[in-house]
Design an enzyme around this catalytic site. Structure first.
Site, PDB file in Angstrom:
ATOM      1  N   TYR A   4       0.821  -1.215   0.000  1.00  0.00           N
ATOM      2  CA  TYR A   4       0.000   0.000   0.000  1.00  0.00           C
ATOM      3  C   TYR A   4       0.859   1.272   0.000  1.00  0.00           C
ATOM      4  O   TYR A   4       0.633   2.168  -0.825  1.00  0.00           O
ATOM      5  CB  TYR A   4      -0.960  -0.015   1.192  1.00  0.00           C
ATOM      6  CG  TYR A   4      -2.272  -0.723   0.918  1.00  0.00           C
ATOM      7  CD1 TYR A   4      -2.349  -1.742  -0.031  1.00  0.00           C
ATOM      8  CD2 TYR A   4      -3.430  -0.408   1.610  1.00  0.00           C
ATOM      9  CE1 TYR A   4      -3.527  -2.415  -0.278  1.00  0.00           C
ATOM     10  CE2 TYR A   4      -4.626  -1.070   1.364  1.00  0.00           C
ATOM     11  CZ  TYR A   4      -4.667  -2.075   0.420  1.00  0.00           C
ATOM     12  OH  TYR A   4      -5.849  -2.727   0.180  1.00  0.00           O
ATOM     13  N   GLU A  53       2.033   6.158  -7.237  1.00  0.00           N
ATOM     14  CA  GLU A  53       0.969   7.044  -7.710  1.00  0.00           C
ATOM     15  C   GLU A  53       1.376   8.511  -7.562  1.00  0.00           C
ATOM     16  O   GLU A  53       1.122   9.334  -8.456  1.00  0.00           O
ATOM     17  CB  GLU A  53      -0.313   6.776  -6.920  1.00  0.00           C
ATOM     18  CG  GLU A  53      -0.948   5.424  -7.213  1.00  0.00           C
ATOM     19  CD  GLU A  53      -2.140   5.146  -6.321  1.00  0.00           C
ATOM     20  OE1 GLU A  53      -2.575   6.075  -5.596  1.00  0.00           O
ATOM     21  OE2 GLU A  53      -2.636   4.001  -6.326  1.00  0.00           O
TER      22      GLU A  53
END
Length: 371
Positions: A298, A305
């Site tokens: 994560y 991102e």
């Protein structure tokens, strides 16, 4: 058999010749206190049930007969709490006529007739006809007989379960294809450039279908928090369908392949975990990977991102994609490049919230207490 707190969770109980099972209908359980002894079970936890929201629930049940507390256990998962009470070896000839010591009716306690099986070999398809003693609750007995006649043959799964199994299997196979295709591309070419072109359509399909996971919860197909899946759906699709899709300069970059590898690797354990849960099976290995890999993946995915957004800022600033300038008829302006900068700032906050949610889920999924 009383509690100082008025809120009781819904409980369904069943039994076999050797065990008594309780299914406590609470989601998002926090701070559980479960005490199992030979004659009673005490419970207290914060959780959600129906539309009440997060509340403190408790119950204390004095059991119909004594149990073996040492071999009894409970497991907390996303949707409910499962308690398994081991009957004493001297108490396996007849089923319990009720769960409680007294015959008082409790509105929050109901019999789960799908769990009422009395075969010597509990895996057999044919059930041994139970011999009920004279104290067996008449209402439960009548309902049990009616339910037995209505019960579907074992192995026949209802439409809802069939659909969810198909959805999870489809998503697993699609993400497996994405992951495998990118790895083959790397082994053949020695790099991950142009990975987007290779897996563009399947990754877009997977991310589009993910909206069904929110719909499933809203229509009652699945239980749990729908807000976290919604936030992940919106975040991933913003990156995929907007930031990457319209930035032709970044599409060939290997960083896109890195992101898709992280996304797909997470899902390779999430969807099998949901699948085995639908089949009422357990796999410690899959459960452990499901609730452990995210600790690394994560933050790594959020970092990638962020890098993609940062690399795209100049492109969207200069090309003015999705930007609305003044003057215009509706007297409204929107700067998409500025929006991405703001999103980049709050991205770590969203990551922290998601990790807190997953950490709570991990504690519930991996806790198994044996008294």
């Amino acid at each position: 058999m009383a509690s100082s707190i008025d809120l009781h969770p819904p409980i369904h109980w069943g039994q076999t010749l050797h065990n008594v099972s309780l299914r406590v209908g609470l989601t998002d359980v926090k701070y559980p206190k479960i005490d199992i002894n030979e004659s009673s079970i005490k419970f207290q936890a914060t959780g959600c049930s129906g539309s009440r929201g997060e509340q403190l629930y408790s119950f204390e049940i004095e059991l119909y007969n004594k149990i073996d507390a040492k071999t009894s256990s409970y497991r907390i998962n996303d949707r409910e709490i499962n308690v398994n009470l081991k009957k004493n070896t001297t108490d396996t000839n007849n089923p319990w006529p009720r769960l409680t010591k007294t015959s008082a009716k409790l509105p929050w306690l109901k019999a789960d007739f799908d769990k009422m099986t009395f075969s010597e070999d509990e895996s057999d398809h044919e059930q041994k006809k139970p011999t009920f003693d004279k104290n067996f609750d008449d209402d439960i007995y009548k309902s049990f007989r009616q339910d037995t006649r209505r019960t579907k043959p074992k192995g026949l799964v209802d439409l809802r379960t069939n659909w969810l199994l198909f959805y999870n299997l489809f998503q697993f196979m699609a993400y497996l294809w994405v992951f495998t295709r990118l790895m083959i591309h790397f082994m053949v070419n020695g790099h991950l450039k142009n990975g987007y072109r290779i897996v563009e359509n399947p990754i877009k399909l997977c991310q589009s279908l993910a909206i069904l996971e929110i719909i499933h919860q809203l229509i009652g197909f699945t239980k749990g928090d729908w807000l976290s899946p919604l936030m992940q759906f919106l975040a991933r699709n913003l990156i995929l369908f907007v930031v990457i899709n319209y930035n032709h300069q970044i599409k060939p970059s290997p960083i896109i392949s890195y992101l898709f590898l992280v996304w797909s690797f997470v899902e390779l354990f999430r969807y099998p975990y949901y699948g085995i849960r639908l089949l009422n099976k357990q796999s410690r290995i899959i459960t452990w990977f499901r609730y452990t890999l995210w600790i690394i993946l994560y933050p790594l995915g959020a970092f990638i991102e962020g890098v993609i957004i940062y690399k795209s800022l100049d492109y969207y600033h200069s090309n003015r994609y999705f930007t609305v300038d003044l003057p215009n008829k509706i007297n409204f302006s929107f700067n998409f490049a500025l929006f991405l900068r703001i999103y980049l700032v709050i991205l770590p906050l969203g990551l922290v919230q998601m990790m807190q949610h997953m950490w709570n889920q991990r504690k519930k999924a991996l806790i198994k207490k044996n008294e």
